[in-house]
Scaffold this motif. Sequence first.
Motif, mmCIF file in Angstrom:
data_model
loop_
_atom_site.group_PDB
_atom_site.id
_atom_site.type_symbol
_atom_site.label_atom_id
_atom_site.label_comp_id
_atom_site.label_asym_id
_atom_site.label_seq_id
_atom_site.Cartn_x
_atom_site.Cartn_y
_atom_site.Cartn_z
ATOM 1 N N LYS A 67 0.864 -1.178 0.051
ATOM 2 C CA LYS A 67 -0.007 -0.023 0.093
ATOM 3 C C LYS A 67 0.752 1.305 0.053
ATOM 4 O O LYS A 67 1.073 2.149 0.925
ATOM 5 C CB LYS A 67 -1.028 -0.090 1.093
ATOM 6 C CG LYS A 67 -1.759 -1.267 1.231
ATOM 7 C CD LYS A 67 -2.898 -0.854 2.596
ATOM 8 C CE LYS A 67 -4.086 -2.081 2.476
ATOM 9 N NZ LYS A 67 -3.261 -3.486 2.977
ATOM 10 N N PHE A 68 1.391 1.386 -0.924
ATOM 11 C CA PHE A 68 2.537 2.649 -1.100
ATOM 12 C C PHE A 68 1.740 3.828 -1.044
ATOM 13 O O PHE A 68 0.664 4.031 -1.934
ATOM 14 C CB PHE A 68 3.414 2.603 -2.369
ATOM 15 C CG PHE A 68 4.437 1.171 -2.470
ATOM 16 C CD1 PHE A 68 5.211 1.010 -1.306
ATOM 17 C CD2 PHE A 68 4.340 0.456 -3.571
ATOM 18 C CE1 PHE A 68 6.054 -0.192 -1.223
ATOM 19 C CE2 PHE A 68 5.228 -0.406 -3.622
ATOM 20 C CZ PHE A 68 6.039 -0.801 -2.431
ATOM 21 N N HIS A 69 2.193 4.994 -0.490
ATOM 22 C CA HIS A 69 1.349 6.198 -0.292
ATOM 23 C C HIS A 69 2.597 7.266 0.107
ATOM 24 O O HIS A 69 2.869 7.408 1.227
ATOM 25 C CB HIS A 69 0.276 6.123 0.826
ATOM 26 C CG HIS A 69 -0.557 7.480 0.729
ATOM 27 N ND1 HIS A 69 -1.605 7.614 1.542
ATOM 28 C CD2 HIS A 69 -0.476 8.417 0.197
ATOM 29 C CE1 HIS A 69 -2.175 8.565 1.252
ATOM 30 N NE2 HIS A 69 -1.712 9.164 0.267
ATOM 31 N N ASP A 70 3.029 8.000 -1.078
ATOM 32 C CA ASP A 70 4.092 8.990 -0.683
ATOM 33 C C ASP A 70 3.982 10.043 -1.774
ATOM 34 O O ASP A 70 3.027 9.871 -2.602
ATOM 35 C CB ASP A 70 5.496 8.273 -0.631
ATOM 36 C CG ASP A 70 6.565 8.736 0.166
ATOM 37 O OD1 ASP A 70 6.626 10.074 0.027
ATOM 38 O OD2 ASP A 70 6.963 8.165 1.075
ATOM 39 N N ILE A 71 5.216 10.857 -1.980
ATOM 40 C CA ILE A 71 5.172 11.783 -3.088
ATOM 41 C C ILE A 71 5.429 10.788 -4.416
ATOM 42 O O ILE A 71 5.789 9.769 -4.405
ATOM 43 C CB ILE A 71 6.194 12.893 -2.880
ATOM 44 C CG1 ILE A 71 7.728 12.061 -2.852
ATOM 45 C CG2 ILE A 71 5.976 13.752 -1.896
ATOM 46 C CD1 ILE A 71 8.707 13.085 -2.884
ATOM 47 N N GLY A 96 -3.343 9.011 -2.763
ATOM 48 C CA GLY A 96 -2.115 9.854 -2.977
ATOM 49 C C GLY A 96 -2.424 10.807 -4.236
ATOM 50 O O GLY A 96 -1.651 11.519 -4.542
ATOM 51 N N GLY A 97 -3.619 10.646 -4.776
ATOM 52 C CA GLY A 97 -4.074 11.548 -5.841
ATOM 53 C C GLY A 97 -3.268 11.213 -7.155
ATOM 54 O O GLY A 97 -2.543 10.298 -7.377
ATOM 55 N N ARG A 98 -4.037 12.002 -8.165
ATOM 56 C CA ARG A 98 -3.734 12.059 -9.718
ATOM 57 C C ARG A 98 -2.439 11.899 -9.923
ATOM 58 O O ARG A 98 -1.825 10.871 -10.354
ATOM 59 C CB ARG A 98 -4.473 13.075 -10.317
ATOM 60 C CG ARG A 98 -4.210 12.955 -11.929
ATOM 61 C CD ARG A 98 -4.928 14.141 -12.722
ATOM 62 N NE ARG A 98 -4.299 15.541 -12.382
ATOM 63 C CZ ARG A 98 -3.227 16.007 -12.822
ATOM 64 N NH1 ARG A 98 -2.629 15.401 -13.560
ATOM 65 N NH2 ARG A 98 -3.045 17.181 -12.372
ATOM 66 N N THR A 99 -1.355 12.734 -9.553
ATOM 67 C CA THR A 99 -0.126 12.712 -9.963
ATOM 68 C C THR A 99 0.812 11.375 -9.609
ATOM 69 O O THR A 99 1.345 10.784 -10.007
ATOM 70 C CB THR A 99 0.495 13.954 -9.368
ATOM 71 O OG1 THR A 99 -0.353 15.039 -9.588
ATOM 72 C CG2 THR A 99 1.757 14.262 -10.320
ATOM 73 N N MET A 100 0.270 11.045 -8.115
ATOM 74 C CA MET A 100 0.868 9.811 -7.698
ATOM 75 C C MET A 100 0.517 8.701 -8.605
ATOM 76 O O MET A 100 1.277 7.695 -8.464
ATOM 77 C CB MET A 100 0.532 9.602 -6.323
ATOM 78 C CG MET A 100 1.402 8.957 -5.361
ATOM 79 S SD MET A 100 0.749 8.074 -4.082
ATOM 80 C CE MET A 100 -0.303 6.837 -4.665
ATOM 81 N N LEU A 101 -0.827 8.691 -8.618
ATOM 82 C CA LEU A 101 -1.276 7.275 -9.347
ATOM 83 C C LEU A 101 -0.655 7.449 -10.885
ATOM 84 O O LEU A 101 -0.510 6.290 -11.305
ATOM 85 C CB LEU A 101 -2.979 7.390 -9.678
ATOM 86 C CG LEU A 101 -3.720 7.376 -8.376
ATOM 87 C CD1 LEU A 101 -4.942 7.360 -8.543
ATOM 88 C CD2 LEU A 101 -3.404 6.125 -7.518
ATOM 89 N N GLU A 102 -0.541 8.552 -11.413
ATOM 90 C CA GLU A 102 0.019 8.351 -12.749
ATOM 91 C C GLU A 102 1.251 8.026 -12.796
ATOM 92 O O GLU A 102 1.934 7.451 -13.607
ATOM 93 C CB GLU A 102 -0.128 9.803 -13.632
ATOM 94 C CG GLU A 102 -1.505 10.026 -14.130
ATOM 95 C CD GLU A 102 -1.686 11.577 -14.590
ATOM 96 O OE1 GLU A 102 -2.336 11.577 -15.804
ATOM 97 O OE2 GLU A 102 -0.979 12.400 -14.300
ATOM 98 N N ALA A 103 2.111 8.535 -11.798
ATOM 99 C CA ALA A 103 3.656 8.318 -11.670
ATOM 100 C C ALA A 103 3.681 6.911 -11.320
ATOM 101 O O ALA A 103 4.626 6.151 -11.908
ATOM 102 C CB ALA A 103 4.314 8.910 -10.307
ATOM 103 N N ALA A 104 2.928 6.275 -10.562
ATOM 104 C CA ALA A 104 3.046 4.639 -10.389
ATOM 105 C C ALA A 104 2.680 4.070 -11.558
ATOM 106 O O ALA A 104 3.565 3.104 -11.843
ATOM 107 C CB ALA A 104 2.036 4.453 -9.122
ATOM 108 N N ARG A 105 1.728 4.434 -12.302
ATOM 109 C CA ARG A 105 1.088 3.794 -13.690
ATOM 110 C C ARG A 105 2.502 3.723 -14.621
ATOM 111 O O ARG A 105 2.912 2.806 -14.999
ATOM 112 C CB ARG A 105 -0.129 4.419 -14.158
ATOM 113 C CG ARG A 105 -0.398 4.345 -15.416
ATOM 114 C CD ARG A 105 -1.100 2.969 -15.649
ATOM 115 N NE ARG A 105 -0.204 1.728 -15.712
ATOM 116 C CZ ARG A 105 -0.512 0.451 -15.577
ATOM 117 N NH1 ARG A 105 -1.754 0.046 -15.180
ATOM 118 N NH2 ARG A 105 0.281 -0.420 -15.598
#
Length: 237
Positions: A67-71, A96-105
């Motif tokens: 469950k990663f949650h960070d910048i 974590g929001g849009r930017t975090m989800l996009e970065a993860a993707r």
Amino acid sequence: MKIDKPVNKPVIVALDFPDTASALSLINRLDPELCRLKVGKELFTRTGPDFVRNLIKRDFDVFLDLKFHDIPNTVAGAVAAAADLGVWMVNVHAGGGRTMLEAARNALSEDSGTLLIAVTVLTSMGDEDLSELNVSATSAEQVMTLATLSRDYGLDGVVCSARETPMLRQSLGEDFLLVTPGIRPAGDSADDQKRVLTPSEAVRDGSDFLVIGRPVTQAEDPSSKLQQIMAEINGKK
Ligand code: C5P
């Protein structure tokens, strides 16, 4: 990664063990043809990536439930590390929001063999807990918001309670993966789970993967318990 549905191996056994020895004594009795495995924060923190590599070497698909949650930059690095480890599924917090989800993707290549899913609202949180955080939405509304965000930003699915499955399946379509804990075969103890569904009820409601811990890990014969669960799902019981 595209998954053909219905999935052929829907049960993910939760390895809620404090050490390698107790986890291995169960794993030695499980067949990778019958189930996948979930490694969470406790076991991973105690045993590390080598233990996960060992499971993968034994042909198990591993869901790394950290469950990663960070910048965004940090989460992207963590997701890339999980993919390099060879895990089949990894997760992040949708909060974590849009930017975090996009970065993860974007940390996963197009042809990555790793599925990326999100946690929406933890099932331990109710409407009052959200209100204390100044979130005015109900937990059901917040789950829907975060699951929709996860789908829109390219994640493969979400972890959700059995109670949320019908609404998410209906609004998010067939291609989005729903991974559901809180499953108990008919007649089994609910343990500390408040609302449980049987494996076949969960699948009927739209779950793709069922996270099952104690019913299998505490069974006298874990392998035959898994076979019974599969038979129930396939309507043979
Ligand atoms: O033993 P049991 O089947 O209750 O284990 C369920 C697993 O699913 C545990 O690893 C638990 O942490 C996890 N889980 C859950 N409820 C959630 C999210 C995860 O039970 N909402």
